[in-house]
Design a protein around this motif. Structure first.
Motif, short mmCIF file in Angstrom:
data_model
loop_
_atom_site.label_atom_id
_atom_site.label_comp_id
_atom_site.label_asym_id
_atom_site.label_seq_id
_atom_site.Cartn_x
_atom_site.Cartn_y
_atom_site.Cartn_z
N MET A 183 0.83 -1.20 0.00
CA MET A 183 0.00 0.00 0.00
C MET A 183 0.86 1.24 0.00
O MET A 183 1.99 1.23 0.49
CB MET A 183 -0.86 0.06 1.26
N VAL A 184 0.27 2.29 -0.50
CA VAL A 184 0.93 3.59 -0.45
C VAL A 184 -0.05 4.54 0.21
O VAL A 184 -1.21 4.56 -0.12
CB VAL A 184 1.22 4.12 -1.87
N GLY A 185 0.44 5.33 1.15
CA GLY A 185 -0.49 6.29 1.73
C GLY A 185 0.13 7.08 2.84
O GLY A 185 1.30 6.92 3.18
N GLN A 186 -0.69 7.92 3.40
CA GLN A 186 -0.25 8.78 4.49
C GLN A 186 -0.36 8.05 5.80
O GLN A 186 -1.27 7.25 6.00
CB GLN A 186 -1.18 9.98 4.56
N VAL A 187 0.54 8.36 6.72
CA VAL A 187 0.46 7.79 8.06
C VAL A 187 -0.70 8.44 8.80
O VAL A 187 -0.81 9.66 8.84
CB VAL A 187 1.79 8.05 8.80
N HIS A 188 -1.58 7.63 9.34
CA HIS A 188 -2.69 8.18 10.13
C HIS A 188 -2.48 7.90 11.59
O HIS A 188 -1.67 7.07 11.97
CB HIS A 188 -4.01 7.50 9.71
N GLY A 189 -3.25 8.58 12.42
CA GLY A 189 -3.24 8.25 13.84
C GLY A 189 -4.35 7.26 14.13
O GLY A 189 -5.02 6.80 13.23
N PRO A 201 6.92 -5.01 3.40
CA PRO A 201 7.12 -3.57 3.21
C PRO A 201 5.95 -2.87 2.50
O PRO A 201 5.62 -3.20 1.39
CB PRO A 201 8.40 -3.49 2.36
N HIS A 202 5.34 -1.92 3.19
CA HIS A 202 4.42 -1.00 2.54
C HIS A 202 5.09 0.37 2.53
O HIS A 202 6.09 0.56 3.20
CB HIS A 202 3.11 -0.90 3.32
N VAL A 203 4.51 1.29 1.80
CA VAL A 203 5.12 2.62 1.72
C VAL A 203 4.20 3.62 2.40
O VAL A 203 3.22 4.07 1.82
CB VAL A 203 5.35 3.03 0.24
N TRP A 204 4.53 3.97 3.63
CA TRP A 204 3.72 4.96 4.33
C TRP A 204 4.51 6.27 4.41
O TRP A 204 5.67 6.27 4.76
CB TRP A 204 3.37 4.49 5.74
N PHE A 205 3.83 7.36 4.11
CA PHE A 205 4.49 8.67 4.16
C PHE A 205 3.99 9.49 5.32
O PHE A 205 2.81 9.50 5.62
CB PHE A 205 4.19 9.47 2.89
N MET A 212 4.72 14.06 2.14
CA MET A 212 3.83 14.01 0.97
C MET A 212 3.99 15.25 0.10
O MET A 212 3.77 15.21 -1.09
CB MET A 212 2.37 13.93 1.41
N LYS A 213 4.36 16.38 0.71
CA LYS A 213 4.45 17.62 -0.05
C LYS A 213 5.63 17.57 -1.00
O LYS A 213 5.64 18.21 -2.03
CB LYS A 213 4.61 18.82 0.90
N ASP A 214 6.65 16.79 -0.65
CA ASP A 214 7.86 16.76 -1.44
C ASP A 214 7.73 15.72 -2.53
O ASP A 214 7.92 14.52 -2.29
CB ASP A 214 9.04 16.44 -0.51
N LYS A 222 10.95 9.19 -5.47
CA LYS A 222 12.15 8.39 -5.24
C LYS A 222 11.83 7.15 -4.42
O LYS A 222 12.26 6.04 -4.75
CB LYS A 222 13.20 9.24 -4.51
N ARG A 223 11.06 7.31 -3.37
CA ARG A 223 10.75 6.15 -2.54
C ARG A 223 9.97 5.10 -3.32
O ARG A 223 10.21 3.90 -3.19
CB ARG A 223 9.94 6.58 -1.32
N LEU A 224 9.03 5.58 -4.15
CA LEU A 224 8.27 4.62 -4.94
C LEU A 224 9.16 3.93 -5.97
O LEU A 224 9.05 2.74 -6.20
CB LEU A 224 7.10 5.33 -5.63
N LYS A 225 10.07 4.69 -6.57
CA LYS A 225 11.00 4.10 -7.55
C LYS A 225 11.84 3.01 -6.89
O LYS A 225 12.04 1.94 -7.45
CB LYS A 225 11.95 5.17 -8.10
N ASP A 226 12.34 3.31 -5.68
CA ASP A 226 13.15 2.32 -4.97
C ASP A 226 12.36 1.04 -4.74
O ASP A 226 12.87 -0.07 -4.92
CB ASP A 226 13.61 2.86 -3.61
N HIS A 227 11.10 1.23 -4.34
CA HIS A 227 10.28 0.06 -4.05
C HIS A 227 10.07 -0.77 -5.31
O HIS A 227 10.16 -1.99 -5.30
CB HIS A 227 8.94 0.52 -3.47
N VAL A 228 9.79 -0.07 -6.40
CA VAL A 228 9.46 -0.77 -7.64
C VAL A 228 10.67 -1.50 -8.20
O VAL A 228 10.56 -2.59 -8.75
CB VAL A 228 8.93 0.25 -8.68
#
Lengths: 446, 168
Positions: free
Chosen positions: A255-261, A276-280, A285-287, A293-299
């Motif tokens: 999954m890709v997404g924002q970290v929630h509380g 490994p999931h990709v949480w930001f 997220m603004k950058d 880059k993080r998604l490229k690394d994962h892929v």
């Protein structure tokens, strides 16, 4: 008094045992006892019968609802040049270039009022209108009282949905989610042997299967040979957070997404322990470069699960596909498009986030009849030579819209919240100006 | 929710709107749903001009096709809102910004400016306005009255161009 509580506990024990044996264990091992199939057949038959009885008992208004397309107005989409030309037909054509007449305004007035009454974008953010009623209160907009039989079945439906199905589903959902947290945390303690991957996938799939049963989801997967492979990017149209459950029932995704509380945060932290999931973080997220880059690394790591992304960026009501944001298409991996189409007769899956909170949305889901949907896996696509990210995104979007029977729109889903940019108005003004002064006029200021 | 919206509109109101505008019952309820979904502030009016639902329906009534009047079982005693004259009056009032029943040169310029944006110079726009008033003006007051407006547009198919097909 004590006997009463003993009785309650006993009933709850039986209830849980029944759930575990009849629903959870089949879900865990992927076979079905046929209970939900029977339920669906009965449901479909009932709705079909009622459909015909509604048609039989119609009066003029109802009949029109079923025959005409379910819009408010019939638009004539002539271009500005054509319509203004027709309006000006009665005048002699002027010697030089363009012209202005008092009748020009009729075109704009009409198009303006048409858009106020019904436009392409806002109707995509409310639930789809049904042709005939499906016995849920929430869809009872334009249907009037028809017969006693219908009302009785409706009452029975309410009882079944709220008193039998809803508690069952809530129990299942709770079990499913707790299992996810416990299971993934447990797997996370294992060292990185091959068995860890296998176990982690198994834990994830069980949890999603239980959750799917918790929503009475009947999912039909098509073209499974095109299923997303490791190291790829899966893109799909977005209707609600439940899309994730639907897709993950058939395979693992990162999954890709924002970290929630809160509860979501607990789930996210647990899930990331086992695979490994990709949480930001919100600030990250603004950058855009950091995200890419993080998604490229994962892929590029071919052992990692395919990323699941919803490029629309917002929930749309499953009648159309809105603009795909180009960010996901700049990462450079193989794109596996997936089309998801829900059947609105059994329950409306669309999450109108400005109207309902997550919890009330889930409760609505659990008190619908069922969740029926079709998932089509489309063949993998790559960015072609000379194609930029936006064109590639549009190509993928058209493929998904075509497969799912959805309308392919160019509008940005962000218009749900944001105002329309002035550039749209300026475009129209420019076009009209060239009709007023004529295209070959040299004094046309730019 | 759709069902909540239709209960906020009382049956008597729907009947009144039906008589005044000529819309059918189902059209009125569906347009009410649309009105409430546009009314983001939920105060019963659409922002800026504070248009309430009756005003909204009255405006939309101008756009009903003229043929639809024949389907009406009880025709209104006064002239229906979607007659040719009333449609022209609606358009006239869009130009006549200060509601003095005359379109002055300034008003015409303002409306023209809204339509063309920044793409045409002031002088050119001025000459277009002058030419338009010259063509329409018959009594020499350098303004366009409603009669003069109707005369200029007598050959235009207003009934068809200012009509929207409302579905049931």
């Amino acid at each position: 008094m004590e006997e009463f509580w003993a009785g309650v506990f006993w009933a709850m024990k039986i209830w849980l045992i029944m759930i575990i044996s009849l629903i959870m264990i089949p879900a865990m091992f992927g076979f079905s006892l046929g209970i939900s199939e029977t339920y669906m057949t009965i449901l479909m038959k009932t709705l079909k019968d009622l459909d015909s009885s509604q048609m039989a008992g119609f009066h003029f208004d109802c009949f029109c609802l079923c025959v005409y397309p379910s819009g408010l107005i019939l638009r004539e989409n002539g271009s500005m040049e054509k319509e203004l030309g027709e309006l000006r037909r009665s005048r002699p054509k002027p010697p030089v270039g363009g012209d202005f007449t008092l009748s020009d305004c009729f075109y704009f007035i009409r198009r303006g009022i048409e858009s106020i009454v019904e436009d392409e974008v806002t109707q995509r953010f409310t639930s789809e209108e049904l042709v005939s009623w499906n016995l849920l209160t929430r869809t009872n907009n334009n249907f009037q009282y028809i017969s006693l039989k219908l009302t009785l079945v409706y009452g029975l439906g309410i009882f079944v949905r709220y008193c039998i199905l809803a508690p069952l589903r809530i129990t299942l959902a709770c079990i499913g989610l707790s299992w996810l947290v416990i299971g993934t945390t447990a797997v996370g303690f294992l060292p990185n042997w091959r068995i860890k991957f296998w176990l982690s996938e198994w834990v994830h799939i069980i949890c999603y299967r239980i959750c799917a049963r918790g929503l009475s989801a009947a999912i039909q997967y098509h073209n499974r040979e095109n299923k997303p492979k490791k190291g790829g990017i899966c893109v799909a149209n977005h209707t609600s957070p439940i899309d994730v459950v639907i897709l993950c029932n058939d395979g693992g995704y990162a999954m890709v997404g924002q970290v929630h509380g809160g509860l979501m945060g607990v789930l996210q932290r647990a899930m990331v322990r086992s695979c490994p999931h990709v949480w930001f973080e919100r600030s990250e997220m603004k950058d855009r470069h950091l995200v890419t880059k993080r998604l490229k690394d994962h892929v590029s790591d071919k052992t990692k699960l395919p990323i699941l992304i919803f490029p629309e960026g917002t929930c749309v009501n499953n009648t159309s596909v809105m603009m795909f944001k180009k960010g996901s298409f700049e990462i450079g991996g193989t794109i596996y498009p997936v089309a998801i189409k829900y059947d609105p007769k059994f329950g409306d899956a669309f999450w109108n986030s400005s109207k309902y909170s997550m919890v009330s949305y889930l409760l609505r889901m659990m008190t619908s009849w069922a969740l029926v949907c079709n998932v089509w896996y489309l063949p993998a696509m790559h960015q072609q030579e000379g194609e930029d990210a936006v064109q590639f995104a549009n190509r993928v979007k058209s493929a998904i819209a075509h497969q799912g029977g959805l309308v392919d729109l160019q509008w940005d889903g962000g218009l749900k919240r944001a105002k329309v940019k002035d550039t749209f108005k300026e475009q129209q003004q420019k076009k009209y100006s060239s009709m007023v002064v004529g295209d070959d006029s040299s004094s046309n200021s730019d | 929710m759709g069902s909540r919206a239709s209960t906020l509109l009382r049956e008597e109101e729907i009947e009144e709107i039906k008589k005044e505008t000529g819309f059918s019952h189902s059209q009125i309820t569906r347009l009410y749903s649309r009105f409430t979904s546009l009314d983001k502030g939920e105060n019963g009016t659409l922002r800026e001009d504070q248009v309430n639902f009756r005003g909204f329906m009255r405006t939309l009534a101008h756009f009903r096709p003229v043929e639809d009047n024949e389907k009406n079982k009880n025709p209104p005693t006064t002239e229906p809102l979607n007659s040719r004259t009333n449609k022209l009056l609606f358009a006239f009032r869009l130009y006549d910004l200060d509601r003095d029943d005359k379109i002055s040169r300034d008003e015409l310029l303002q409306v023209l400016r809204m339509m063309v944006g920044v793409n045409i110079s002031d002088e050119q726009l001025g000459s277009i306005a002058d030419r338009t008033i010259q063509e329409a003006d018959q009594n020499g007051d350098n303004c366009i009255s409603f009669q003069e407006f109707m005369k200029v547009l007598e050959k235009v198919d207003v009934e068809q161009k200012m009509s929207i097909r409302f579905l049931h």
